[in-house]
Write an enzyme that holds these catalytic residues in place. Structure first.
Site, PDB file in Angstrom:
ATOM      1  CB  SER A   1       5.883 -14.693  -6.271  1.00 62.63           C
ATOM      2  OG  SER A   1       5.068 -15.473  -5.395  1.00 62.63           O
TER       3      SER A   1
ATOM      4  CE  LYS B   1       6.046 -18.575   3.646  1.00 61.93           C
ATOM      5  NZ  LYS B   1       5.979 -18.047   5.029  1.00 61.93           N
TER       6      LYS B   1
ATOM      7  N   GLY C   1      -8.841  -2.534  -5.254  1.00 66.40           N
ATOM      8  CA  GLY C   1      -8.295  -2.017  -6.493  1.00 66.40           C
ATOM      9  C   GLY C   1      -7.016  -1.246  -6.267  1.00 66.40           C
TER      10      GLY C   1
ATOM     11  CD  GLU D   1     -11.371   1.007  -2.284  1.00 65.93           C
ATOM     12  OE1 GLU D   1     -10.491   1.017  -1.399  1.00 65.93           O
ATOM     13  OE2 GLU D   1     -11.432   0.130  -3.171  1.00 65.93           O
TER      14      GLU D   1
ATOM     15  CG  HIS E   1     -10.311  -4.420   5.837  1.00 64.04           C
ATOM     16  ND1 HIS E   1     -11.689  -4.360   5.832  1.00 64.04           N
ATOM     17  CD2 HIS E   1      -9.908  -3.911   4.645  1.00 64.04           C
ATOM     18  CE1 HIS E   1     -12.097  -3.841   4.693  1.00 64.04           C
ATOM     19  NE2 HIS E   1     -11.038  -3.556   3.950  1.00 64.04           N
TER      20      HIS E   1
ATOM     21  NE  ARG F   1      -8.810  -0.123   4.314  1.00 68.05           N
ATOM     22  CZ  ARG F   1      -8.077  -0.825   3.473  1.00 68.05           C
ATOM     23  NH1 ARG F   1      -6.850  -1.193   3.798  1.00 68.05           N
ATOM     24  NH2 ARG F   1      -8.565  -1.178   2.292  1.00 68.05           N
TER      25      ARG F   1
ATOM     26  CG  HIS G   1      -6.250  -5.586   5.420  1.00 65.56           C
ATOM     27  ND1 HIS G   1      -6.605  -6.645   4.607  1.00 65.56           N
ATOM     28  CD2 HIS G   1      -6.186  -4.490   4.603  1.00 65.56           C
ATOM     29  CE1 HIS G   1      -6.749  -6.218   3.362  1.00 65.56           C
ATOM     30  NE2 HIS G   1      -6.489  -4.925   3.329  1.00 65.56           N
TER      31      HIS G   1
ATOM     32  CD  GLU H   1       1.322  -6.207   4.307  1.00 66.66           C
ATOM     33  OE1 GLU H   1       0.851  -6.273   5.462  1.00 66.66           O
ATOM     34  OE2 GLU H   1       0.824  -6.816   3.336  1.00 66.66           O
TER      35      GLU H   1
ATOM     36  NE  ARG I   1      -2.626  -0.610   2.880  1.00 61.25           N
ATOM     37  CZ  ARG I   1      -3.759  -0.952   2.258  1.00 61.25           C
ATOM     38  NH1 ARG I   1      -4.232  -0.201   1.266  1.00 61.25           N
ATOM     39  NH2 ARG I   1      -4.434  -2.018   2.639  1.00 61.25           N
TER      40      ARG I   1
ATOM     41  CG  LEU J   1      -2.620  -4.091  -4.961  1.00 58.97           C
ATOM     42  CD1 LEU J   1      -3.737  -4.513  -5.914  1.00 58.97           C
ATOM     43  CD2 LEU J   1      -1.653  -5.254  -4.750  1.00 58.97           C
TER      44      LEU J   1
END
Length: 530
Positions: free
Chosen positions: A9, A32, A46, A110, A226, A270, A331, A355, A366, A372
């Protein structure tokens, strides 16, 4: 009208459920925990999309490919970036109230982005805003039947096709759900590591279940750490966007150290920043580095980053007047269940989005705020692919009816069988597993450490699939995934993206390929009822 089982979800699962219901299907959505609990809820930075006149799909594609360190699937990246803007507009229609400024929708810069293209909501509460809007949308759809506190145990196959799943209900009883198609949206597996930004539900249930059922899993070695989690209990995330706004990293003496690590300094990809922080922490006997955001001013910090401000205050820190301690944390998993550009896995009837999936869009590392976006784009495509012919994959799928809830001797590994011995003795201990992976398969790796981890993991046994304990079934999944990750990390004898090995510190051009891992299912002596 088909029956579609959606498991998970977060953004991917919720959007898939809404899209499928709106297409006229009956949807069963299971999760779950409670409906709003997922990795999506905790996403801060974002959503990256080429929505603005000074940006382009091609520029977003190029940035994504660069971050992916030579391992992205160009077709998947093109789909992600080309369809991303439309999916962001869909989220707006579903009620996500993105932040605005005098020019319209506000946007931020970013790390590793060549343009300011990251839209956000509630300052640094984008995930929470997305989750709330989609949960409300799901609750308005009568065709969506929701089951909370219901955990995926295993997938059910009939003649090589996924026809449902075995679940553990809130009453502690296992039961089966059948469906015409299953969409996995169970998220990542941050619980593999001692330090993670993920919520406790992130135990890789979907990847583990798909792998046990014979689906192809790829790029398991690529786990993104991260760079900046707040170095306090719970390791809350400190978004990349903070550095995008101008915050800098300092050592214990107050000196900036990223200036000598990469031309982009704090805005490097990253993996580069995470490794640089880890090296600096080694020089400081393990002490965290400092993120200095004092130059941004209290008003900007509290308005743009209210979630981080609250986390700092809860830890007794005031980041408007003093630098805060940060360290890397697990992360995001670039690896997962291998899919095509329509979210179809190697098993007919099984889709994977978010994911849990390895679409190929992220490669070895990534790009910030593409997660998202990927969930939204491929959830939409999965629903559009419902009822379409399944592509032919290069490796064979089982031909007998198979129910993975049955004893483990019904299947055997095709790869790294030494890591999965049959005479397992010691029951898995989750904290020991997390520490083992953090030490041996974390930010820095080596062949010696990975082989040691493989030997230890090989001596552990899983709880039975018939268990009625959520924690025990999660441990079963974590052990399967730890073995997959370590085996893949051992096989990749180079350093690339999020995977760094001290004994193979260079990137090798000839290894610009993705490693697939799958189980060959040994037919049962008799058919197993679904």
């Amino acid at each position: 009208m088909a029956t579609i089982l959606v498991i998970g979800s977060g953004l991917g699962g919720l959007l898939a459920a809404v899209r499928a219901a709106d297409a006229g299907h009956r949807v069963v959505l299971v999760t779950k925990s409670v409906l709003p609990e997922s990795n999506t809820r905790y996403a801060q930075g974002g959503i990256a999309a080429a929505l603005f006149r000074d940006d382009s799909v091609d520029a977003h594609v190029l940035d994504t490919l660069r971050a992916g360190a030579g391992l992205c699937d160009p077709a998947a990246v093109q789909v992600l970036c080309a369809e991303g803007p439309a999916r962001v507009r869909d989220l707006i229609r579903f009620g996500v109230d993105f932040d605005r400024d005098e020019s319209g929708v506000a946007r931020g810069l970013e790390a590793a982005h060549s343009r300011s293209r990251v839209v956000h909501a509630g300052g640094d509460a984008t995930g929470a805003a997305v989750e709330a809007a989609l949960v409300a949308t799901v609750r308005r759809r009568a065709a969506i039947e929701v089951h909370e506190h219901t955990m995926l145990v295993d997938l059910i196959l009939d003649r090589g096709e996924v026809v449902g799943a075995r679940m553990l209900g809130p009453n502690g009883v296992q039961f089966s759900l059948t469906a015409d198609a299953v969409i996995l949206a169970t998220g990542g597996a941050g619980a593999l590591y001692t330090h993670t930004t993920n919520p406790v539900v992130a135990t890789g249930d979907g990847v583990a279940a798909a792998y046990r059922a014979g689906a192809s899993v790829a790029d398991a070695e690529f786990y993104q750490f991260h760079p900046t989690a707040l170095a306090v209990p719970g390791t809350p995330l400190v978004s990349e966007a903070v550095r995008g706004e101008g915050a800098v990293l300092r050592d214990q003496l107050g000196e900036r150290f990223m200036l000598t690590e990469h031309p982009d300094a704090e805005l490097a990809p990253r993996d580069v920043v995470a490794r640089a922080i880890a090296r600096q922490m080694e020089r400081q006997n393990g002490a965290p580095v400092l993120l200095d955001a004092t130059g941004l001013g209290r008003d900007l910090l509290e308005t743009r980053f209210p979630t981080i401000t609250a986390a700092c205050r809860a830890a007794g820190l005031d980041w408007a007047v003093e630098p805060i301690p940060v360290a890397p944390a697990a992360h995001y998993w670039m690896g997962g269940v291998e899919t095509d550009t329509w979210a179809r896995t190697s098993l007919p009837g099984l889709f994977a989005v978010g994911e849990v999936a390895r679409t190929g869009a992220h490669g070895a590392n990534r790009l910030a705020s593409n997660s998202l976006l990927e969930a939204a784009v491929f959830a939409d495509r999965a629903v559009r692919a419902l009822g379409q012919p399944w592509p032919i994959h290069t490796h064979t799928t089982p031909t007998q009816i198979f129910d993975a809830t049955q004893p483990a001797d019904l299947y055997r590994p095709m790869v790294e069988t030494a890591l999965l011995p049959t005479d397992l003795k010691t029951l898995i201990n989750r904290r020991q597993l997390q520490r083992l992976l953090w030490d041996c398969a974390g930010v820095h790796r080596s062949g010696t450490g990975l082989r040691s981890a493989a030997a230890i993991l090989g001596d552990w046994s899983s709880p039975p699939a018939t268990s009625t304990s959520v924690a025990a079934l999660e441990d079963r999944n974590l052990l399967d995934l730890a073995r997959l990750l370590v085996a893949a990390a051992l096989a990749r004898e180079e350093s690339r993206g999020a995977h760094f090995r001290a004994d193979f510190s260079e990137t090798r051009l000839e290894l610009a390929w993705s490693r697939s891992q799958s189980l060959e299912l040994v037919p049962a002596k008799e058919a197993i009822a679904c």
